[in-house]
Scaffold this active site. Sequence first.
Site, PDB file in Angstrom:
ATOM      1  N   ASP A  43       0.838  -1.204   0.000  1.00 56.78           N
ATOM      2  CA  ASP A  43       0.000   0.000   0.000  1.00 56.78           C
ATOM      3  C   ASP A  43       0.873   1.255   0.000  1.00 56.78           C
ATOM      4  O   ASP A  43       1.828   1.321   0.778  1.00 56.78           O
ATOM      5  CB  ASP A  43      -0.844  -0.061   1.294  1.00 56.78           C
ATOM      6  CG  ASP A  43      -2.000   0.896   1.277  1.00 56.78           C
ATOM      7  OD1 ASP A  43      -1.842   2.040   0.802  1.00 56.78           O
ATOM      8  OD2 ASP A  43      -3.077   0.490   1.765  1.00 56.78           O
TER       9      ASP A  43
ATOM     10  N   THR B   8      -5.879  13.978 -12.771  1.00 59.84           N
ATOM     11  CA  THR B   8      -6.972  13.941 -13.750  1.00 59.84           C
ATOM     12  C   THR B   8      -7.508  15.340 -14.053  1.00 59.84           C
ATOM     13  O   THR B   8      -7.409  16.241 -13.210  1.00 59.84           O
ATOM     14  CB  THR B   8      -8.104  13.061 -13.178  1.00 59.84           C
ATOM     15  OG1 THR B   8      -9.293  13.288 -13.923  1.00 59.84           O
ATOM     16  CG2 THR B   8      -8.422  13.410 -11.726  1.00 59.84           C
ATOM     17  N   ASP B   9      -8.147  15.476 -15.213  1.00 60.25           N
ATOM     18  CA  ASP B   9      -8.812  16.741 -15.543  1.00 60.25           C
ATOM     19  C   ASP B   9     -10.077  16.952 -14.707  1.00 60.25           C
ATOM     20  O   ASP B   9     -10.615  18.055 -14.659  1.00 60.25           O
ATOM     21  CB  ASP B   9      -9.150  16.811 -17.040  1.00 60.25           C
ATOM     22  CG  ASP B   9     -10.105  15.714 -17.523  1.00 60.25           C
ATOM     23  OD1 ASP B   9     -10.465  14.820 -16.725  1.00 60.25           O
ATOM     24  OD2 ASP B   9     -10.473  15.748 -18.720  1.00 60.25           O
ATOM     25  N   GLU B  10     -10.544  15.870 -14.043  1.00 65.30           N
ATOM     26  CA  GLU B  10     -11.826  15.979 -13.329  1.00 65.30           C
ATOM     27  C   GLU B  10     -11.744  16.926 -12.137  1.00 65.30           C
ATOM     28  O   GLU B  10     -12.768  17.380 -11.638  1.00 65.30           O
ATOM     29  CB  GLU B  10     -12.317  14.583 -12.912  1.00 65.30           C
ATOM     30  CG  GLU B  10     -12.441  13.678 -14.124  1.00 65.30           C
ATOM     31  CD  GLU B  10     -13.237  12.403 -13.899  1.00 65.30           C
ATOM     32  OE1 GLU B  10     -14.068  12.363 -12.989  1.00 65.30           O
ATOM     33  OE2 GLU B  10     -13.007  11.448 -14.662  1.00 65.30           O
TER      34      GLU B  10
ATOM     35  N   LYS C 259      -8.891  13.363  -5.601  1.00 62.65           N
ATOM     36  CA  LYS C 259      -7.716  13.618  -6.449  1.00 62.65           C
ATOM     37  C   LYS C 259      -7.280  15.086  -6.291  1.00 62.65           C
ATOM     38  O   LYS C 259      -6.077  15.384  -6.260  1.00 62.65           O
ATOM     39  CB  LYS C 259      -8.026  13.330  -7.918  1.00 62.65           C
ATOM     40  CG  LYS C 259      -8.180  11.854  -8.254  1.00 62.65           C
ATOM     41  CD  LYS C 259      -6.937  11.025  -8.028  1.00 62.65           C
ATOM     42  CE  LYS C 259      -5.825  11.344  -9.010  1.00 62.65           C
ATOM     43  NZ  LYS C 259      -4.669  10.394  -8.839  1.00 62.65           N
TER      44      LYS C 259
ATOM     45  N   LEU D  70     -16.404   3.274 -19.404  1.00 60.27           N
ATOM     46  CA  LEU D  70     -17.286   3.337 -20.573  1.00 60.27           C
ATOM     47  C   LEU D  70     -16.818   2.502 -21.788  1.00 60.27           C
ATOM     48  O   LEU D  70     -17.556   1.623 -22.259  1.00 60.27           O
ATOM     49  CB  LEU D  70     -17.480   4.798 -21.015  1.00 60.27           C
ATOM     50  CG  LEU D  70     -18.377   4.950 -22.242  1.00 60.27           C
ATOM     51  CD1 LEU D  70     -19.838   4.728 -21.886  1.00 60.27           C
ATOM     52  CD2 LEU D  70     -18.200   6.320 -22.891  1.00 60.27           C
TER      53      LEU D  70
ATOM     54  N   ARG E 113     -16.643  13.913 -23.042  1.00 64.68           N
ATOM     55  CA  ARG E 113     -15.339  13.612 -22.454  1.00 64.68           C
ATOM     56  C   ARG E 113     -14.290  13.828 -23.537  1.00 64.68           C
ATOM     57  O   ARG E 113     -14.590  13.783 -24.731  1.00 64.68           O
ATOM     58  CB  ARG E 113     -15.286  12.145 -21.951  1.00 64.68           C
ATOM     59  CG  ARG E 113     -16.271  11.842 -20.820  1.00 64.68           C
ATOM     60  CD  ARG E 113     -15.890  12.562 -19.556  1.00 64.68           C
ATOM     61  NE  ARG E 113     -16.750  12.316 -18.420  1.00 64.68           N
ATOM     62  CZ  ARG E 113     -17.788  13.085 -18.068  1.00 64.68           C
ATOM     63  NH1 ARG E 113     -18.138  14.112 -18.817  1.00 64.68           N
ATOM     64  NH2 ARG E 113     -18.470  12.825 -16.966  1.00 64.68           N
TER      65      ARG E 113
HETATM   66  P1  NAD Z   1      -6.930   1.830 -12.075  1.00 66.52           P
HETATM   67  O1  NAD Z   1      -8.062   1.882 -11.108  1.00 66.52           O
HETATM   68  O2  NAD Z   1      -7.030   1.003 -13.302  1.00 66.52           O
HETATM   69  O3  NAD Z   1      -5.589   1.354 -11.323  1.00 66.52           O
HETATM   70  C1  NAD Z   1      -5.225   1.816 -10.058  1.00 66.52           C
HETATM   71  C2  NAD Z   1      -4.136   0.891  -9.521  1.00 66.52           C
HETATM   72  O4  NAD Z   1      -3.735   1.388  -8.234  1.00 66.52           O
HETATM   73  C3  NAD Z   1      -4.607  -0.554  -9.316  1.00 66.52           C
HETATM   74  O5  NAD Z   1      -3.638  -1.452  -9.816  1.00 66.52           O
HETATM   75  C4  NAD Z   1      -4.740  -0.676  -7.804  1.00 66.52           C
HETATM   76  O6  NAD Z   1      -4.500  -1.999  -7.332  1.00 66.52           O
HETATM   77  C5  NAD Z   1      -3.674   0.301  -7.325  1.00 66.52           C
HETATM   78  N1  NAD Z   1      -3.944   0.814  -5.979  1.00 66.52           N
HETATM   79  C6  NAD Z   1      -5.122   1.261  -5.480  1.00 66.52           C
HETATM   80  N2  NAD Z   1      -4.967   1.642  -4.200  1.00 66.52           N
HETATM   81  C7  NAD Z   1      -3.654   1.450  -3.892  1.00 66.52           C
HETATM   82  C8  NAD Z   1      -2.887   1.662  -2.725  1.00 66.52           C
HETATM   83  N3  NAD Z   1      -3.446   2.153  -1.610  1.00 66.52           N
HETATM   84  N4  NAD Z   1      -1.559   1.364  -2.755  1.00 66.52           N
HETATM   85  C9  NAD Z   1      -1.000   0.830  -3.876  1.00 66.52           C
HETATM   86  N5  NAD Z   1      -1.683   0.598  -4.999  1.00 66.52           N
HETATM   87  C10 NAD Z   1      -2.992   0.918  -5.016  1.00 66.52           C
HETATM   88  O7  NAD Z   1      -6.642   3.354 -12.430  1.00 66.52           O
HETATM   89  P2  NAD Z   1      -6.049   3.987 -13.774  1.00 66.52           P
HETATM   90  O8  NAD Z   1      -7.170   4.264 -14.688  1.00 66.52           O
HETATM   91  O9  NAD Z   1      -4.901   3.189 -14.207  1.00 66.52           O
HETATM   92  O10 NAD Z   1      -5.534   5.383 -13.202  1.00 66.52           O
HETATM   93  C11 NAD Z   1      -4.204   5.547 -12.726  1.00 66.52           C
HETATM   94  C12 NAD Z   1      -4.024   6.984 -12.257  1.00 66.52           C
HETATM   95  O11 NAD Z   1      -4.291   7.877 -13.330  1.00 66.52           O
HETATM   96  C13 NAD Z   1      -4.985   7.380 -11.135  1.00 66.52           C
HETATM   97  O12 NAD Z   1      -4.280   8.190 -10.220  1.00 66.52           O
HETATM   98  C14 NAD Z   1      -6.068   8.177 -11.840  1.00 66.52           C
HETATM   99  O13 NAD Z   1      -6.630   9.145 -10.983  1.00 66.52           O
HETATM  100  C15 NAD Z   1      -5.277   8.831 -12.950  1.00 66.52           C
HETATM  101  N6  NAD Z   1      -6.034   9.148 -14.178  1.00 66.52           N
HETATM  102  C16 NAD Z   1      -6.833   8.202 -14.775  1.00 66.52           C
HETATM  103  C17 NAD Z   1      -7.503   8.523 -15.971  1.00 66.52           C
HETATM  104  C18 NAD Z   1      -8.350   7.504 -16.686  1.00 66.52           C
HETATM  105  O14 NAD Z   1      -9.005   7.846 -17.671  1.00 66.52           O
HETATM  106  N7  NAD Z   1      -8.345   6.235 -16.284  1.00 66.52           N
HETATM  107  C19 NAD Z   1      -7.370   9.807 -16.517  1.00 66.52           C
HETATM  108  C20 NAD Z   1      -6.549  10.740 -15.870  1.00 66.52           C
HETATM  109  C21 NAD Z   1      -5.884  10.394 -14.711  1.00 66.52           C
HETATM  110  P1  TYD Z   2     -16.167   6.639 -17.092  1.00 66.64           P
HETATM  111  O1  TYD Z   2     -15.487   5.701 -18.036  1.00 66.64           O
HETATM  112  O2  TYD Z   2     -16.694   6.092 -15.803  1.00 66.64           O
HETATM  113  O3  TYD Z   2     -15.164   7.865 -16.846  1.00 66.64           O
HETATM  114  P2  TYD Z   2     -15.424   9.307 -16.086  1.00 66.64           P
HETATM  115  O4  TYD Z   2     -16.710   9.297 -15.402  1.00 66.64           O
HETATM  116  O5  TYD Z   2     -14.261   9.342 -15.132  1.00 66.64           O
HETATM  117  O6  TYD Z   2     -15.333  10.333 -17.163  1.00 66.64           O
HETATM  118  O7  TYD Z   2     -17.379   7.296 -17.858  1.00 66.64           O
HETATM  119  C1  TYD Z   2     -17.177   8.063 -19.043  1.00 66.64           C
HETATM  120  C2  TYD Z   2     -18.511   8.652 -19.413  1.00 66.64           C
HETATM  121  O8  TYD Z   2     -19.399   7.600 -19.780  1.00 66.64           O
HETATM  122  C3  TYD Z   2     -19.179   9.378 -18.265  1.00 66.64           C
HETATM  123  O9  TYD Z   2     -19.833  10.544 -18.772  1.00 66.64           O
HETATM  124  C4  TYD Z   2     -20.195   8.387 -17.734  1.00 66.64           C
HETATM  125  C5  TYD Z   2     -20.585   7.602 -18.981  1.00 66.64           C
HETATM  126  N1  TYD Z   2     -20.967   6.177 -18.751  1.00 66.64           N
HETATM  127  C6  TYD Z   2     -22.162   5.681 -19.298  1.00 66.64           C
HETATM  128  O10 TYD Z   2     -22.919   6.414 -19.968  1.00 66.64           O
HETATM  129  N2  TYD Z   2     -22.479   4.366 -19.078  1.00 66.64           N
HETATM  130  C7  TYD Z   2     -21.692   3.530 -18.342  1.00 66.64           C
HETATM  131  O11 TYD Z   2     -22.053   2.336 -18.149  1.00 66.64           O
HETATM  132  C8  TYD Z   2     -20.463   4.041 -17.807  1.00 66.64           C
HETATM  133  C9  TYD Z   2     -19.531   3.172 -16.995  1.00 66.64           C
HETATM  134  C10 TYD Z   2     -20.133   5.389 -18.038  1.00 66.64           C
END
Ligand code: NAD
Ligand code: TYD
Length: 355
Positions: free
Chosen positions: A57, A132-134, A162, A198, A222
């Site tokens: 962790d 993230t951009d969120e 975040k 999604l 998005r």
């Molecule tokens: P993910 O949920 O697929 O992976 C997260 C990983 O972190 C997993 O392998 C999980 O086991 C590990 N993890 C969770 N809690 C932990 C802890 N306490 N200690 C060690 N490991 C831990 O997420 P992702 O989509 O790969 O996102 C990775 C990073 O990028 C995140 O910080 C997320 O906020 C950021 N991000 C994601 C997106 C996106 O579209 N997915 C976009 C912008 C930024």
């Molecule tokens: P998601 O992949 O959860 O990313 P985020 O919410 O972080 O942008 O969702 C992307 C977009 O798709 C979001 O506007 C929510 C929508 N969405 C659906 O319409 N149906 C679904 O089943 C899921 C998981 C997301």
Amino acid sequence: MILVTGGAGFIGANFVLDWLAQSDEPVINLDVLTYAGNLDTLRTLDGDPRHVFVQGDIGDAALVTTLLTQYQPRAVVNFAAESHVDRSIHGPGDFIQTNIVGTFHLLEAVRAYWSALEGEARQQFRMLHVSTDEVYGSLSRDEPAFTETHRYEPNSPYSASKAASDHLVRAYHHTYGLPVLTTNCSNNYGPYHFPEKLIPLMIVNALAGKSLPVYGDGQQIRDWLYVKDHCSAIRRVLEAGALGEVYNVGGWNEKPNIEIVHTICALLDELRPRADGTPYSAQITYVTDRPGHDRRYAIDASKLQRELGWKPAETFDTGIRKTVQWYLDHQDWVANVQSGAYQHWVAKNYSERTA
Ligand code: NAD
Ligand code: TYD
């Protein structure tokens, strides 16, 4: 040597695979393996001495300290997080714990390690925080895309957690001089994406003959970036980013959700037509919207392009085609992640949404 956290998740694992495909610099990969962590994704690295996996962790400061002391990495790249907005609505606790408290403990361990470094090692050390951009909240249709100076207005427990982690990272630079870099990226898609988000959910459900659940009116926007482009941006920022700076990462690919779903359906119609010859779009179902659903995200990545010369390699058309093809070719990977815990999540999230 670099320390990557969360390197068994979607983006972290893509980053580790790309890193080791391009360099022989070893990676220590610290991941606690939540439902989103998947060692199957890293199977090609089995037996590779350049990859050291440690299950643990980021909030375990003693463990992080031991790893830092033992391996003396020149950089830490922090991907570890809880990352799914819908899960943060159902249960925010884990998001507070990992994204805020965990990042705090990680920062403390890294600060102690960096403070004790000397000379060149201290000069070169970097901690890159992946965000993230969120954190910037939601845009109306006509507003300009988020720049790095946009006000923080997080709307979900995920984005709020975040945002808090970003503020901690910023404060550790401002107060202690910790050499940090932060990236705020738009929505990623590509290989090894857990099928609760999604794009992979739509591909996997379509192939399984299940409904394609579109939240609300499907007009939420998005800004999509192919995951390997995110990885190249992180490598570039790590290499040349100015200390304490924030870089937005995005591919200028704004799309309404419903358009994404139709694009996936059309690609599947071409690559794996339904047995009865009817289009996959027949499986689209509009379901109850997500509470507090952000209407639009859009990233202005011109700072990264201007200052560090980064550009995405994929357009949305090329990236989504590769992604759909990847899922068609890796149905064994999908089957392996669709564990009992995954089934439980699907039942919980979608049973409450009426079609
Ligand atoms: P993910 O949920 O697929 O992976 C997260 C990983 O972190 C997993 O392998 C999980 O086991 C590990 N993890 C969770 N809690 C932990 C802890 N306490 N200690 C060690 N490991 C831990 O997420 P992702 O989509 O790969 O996102 C990775 C990073 O990028 C995140 O910080 C997320 O906020 C950021 N991000 C994601 C997106 C996106 O579209 N997915 C976009 C912008 C930024
Ligand atoms: P998601 O992949 O959860 O990313 P985020 O919410 O972080 O942008 O969702 C992307 C977009 O798709 C979001 O506007 C929510 C929508 N969405 C659906 O319409 N149906 C679904 O089943 C899921 C998981 C997301």
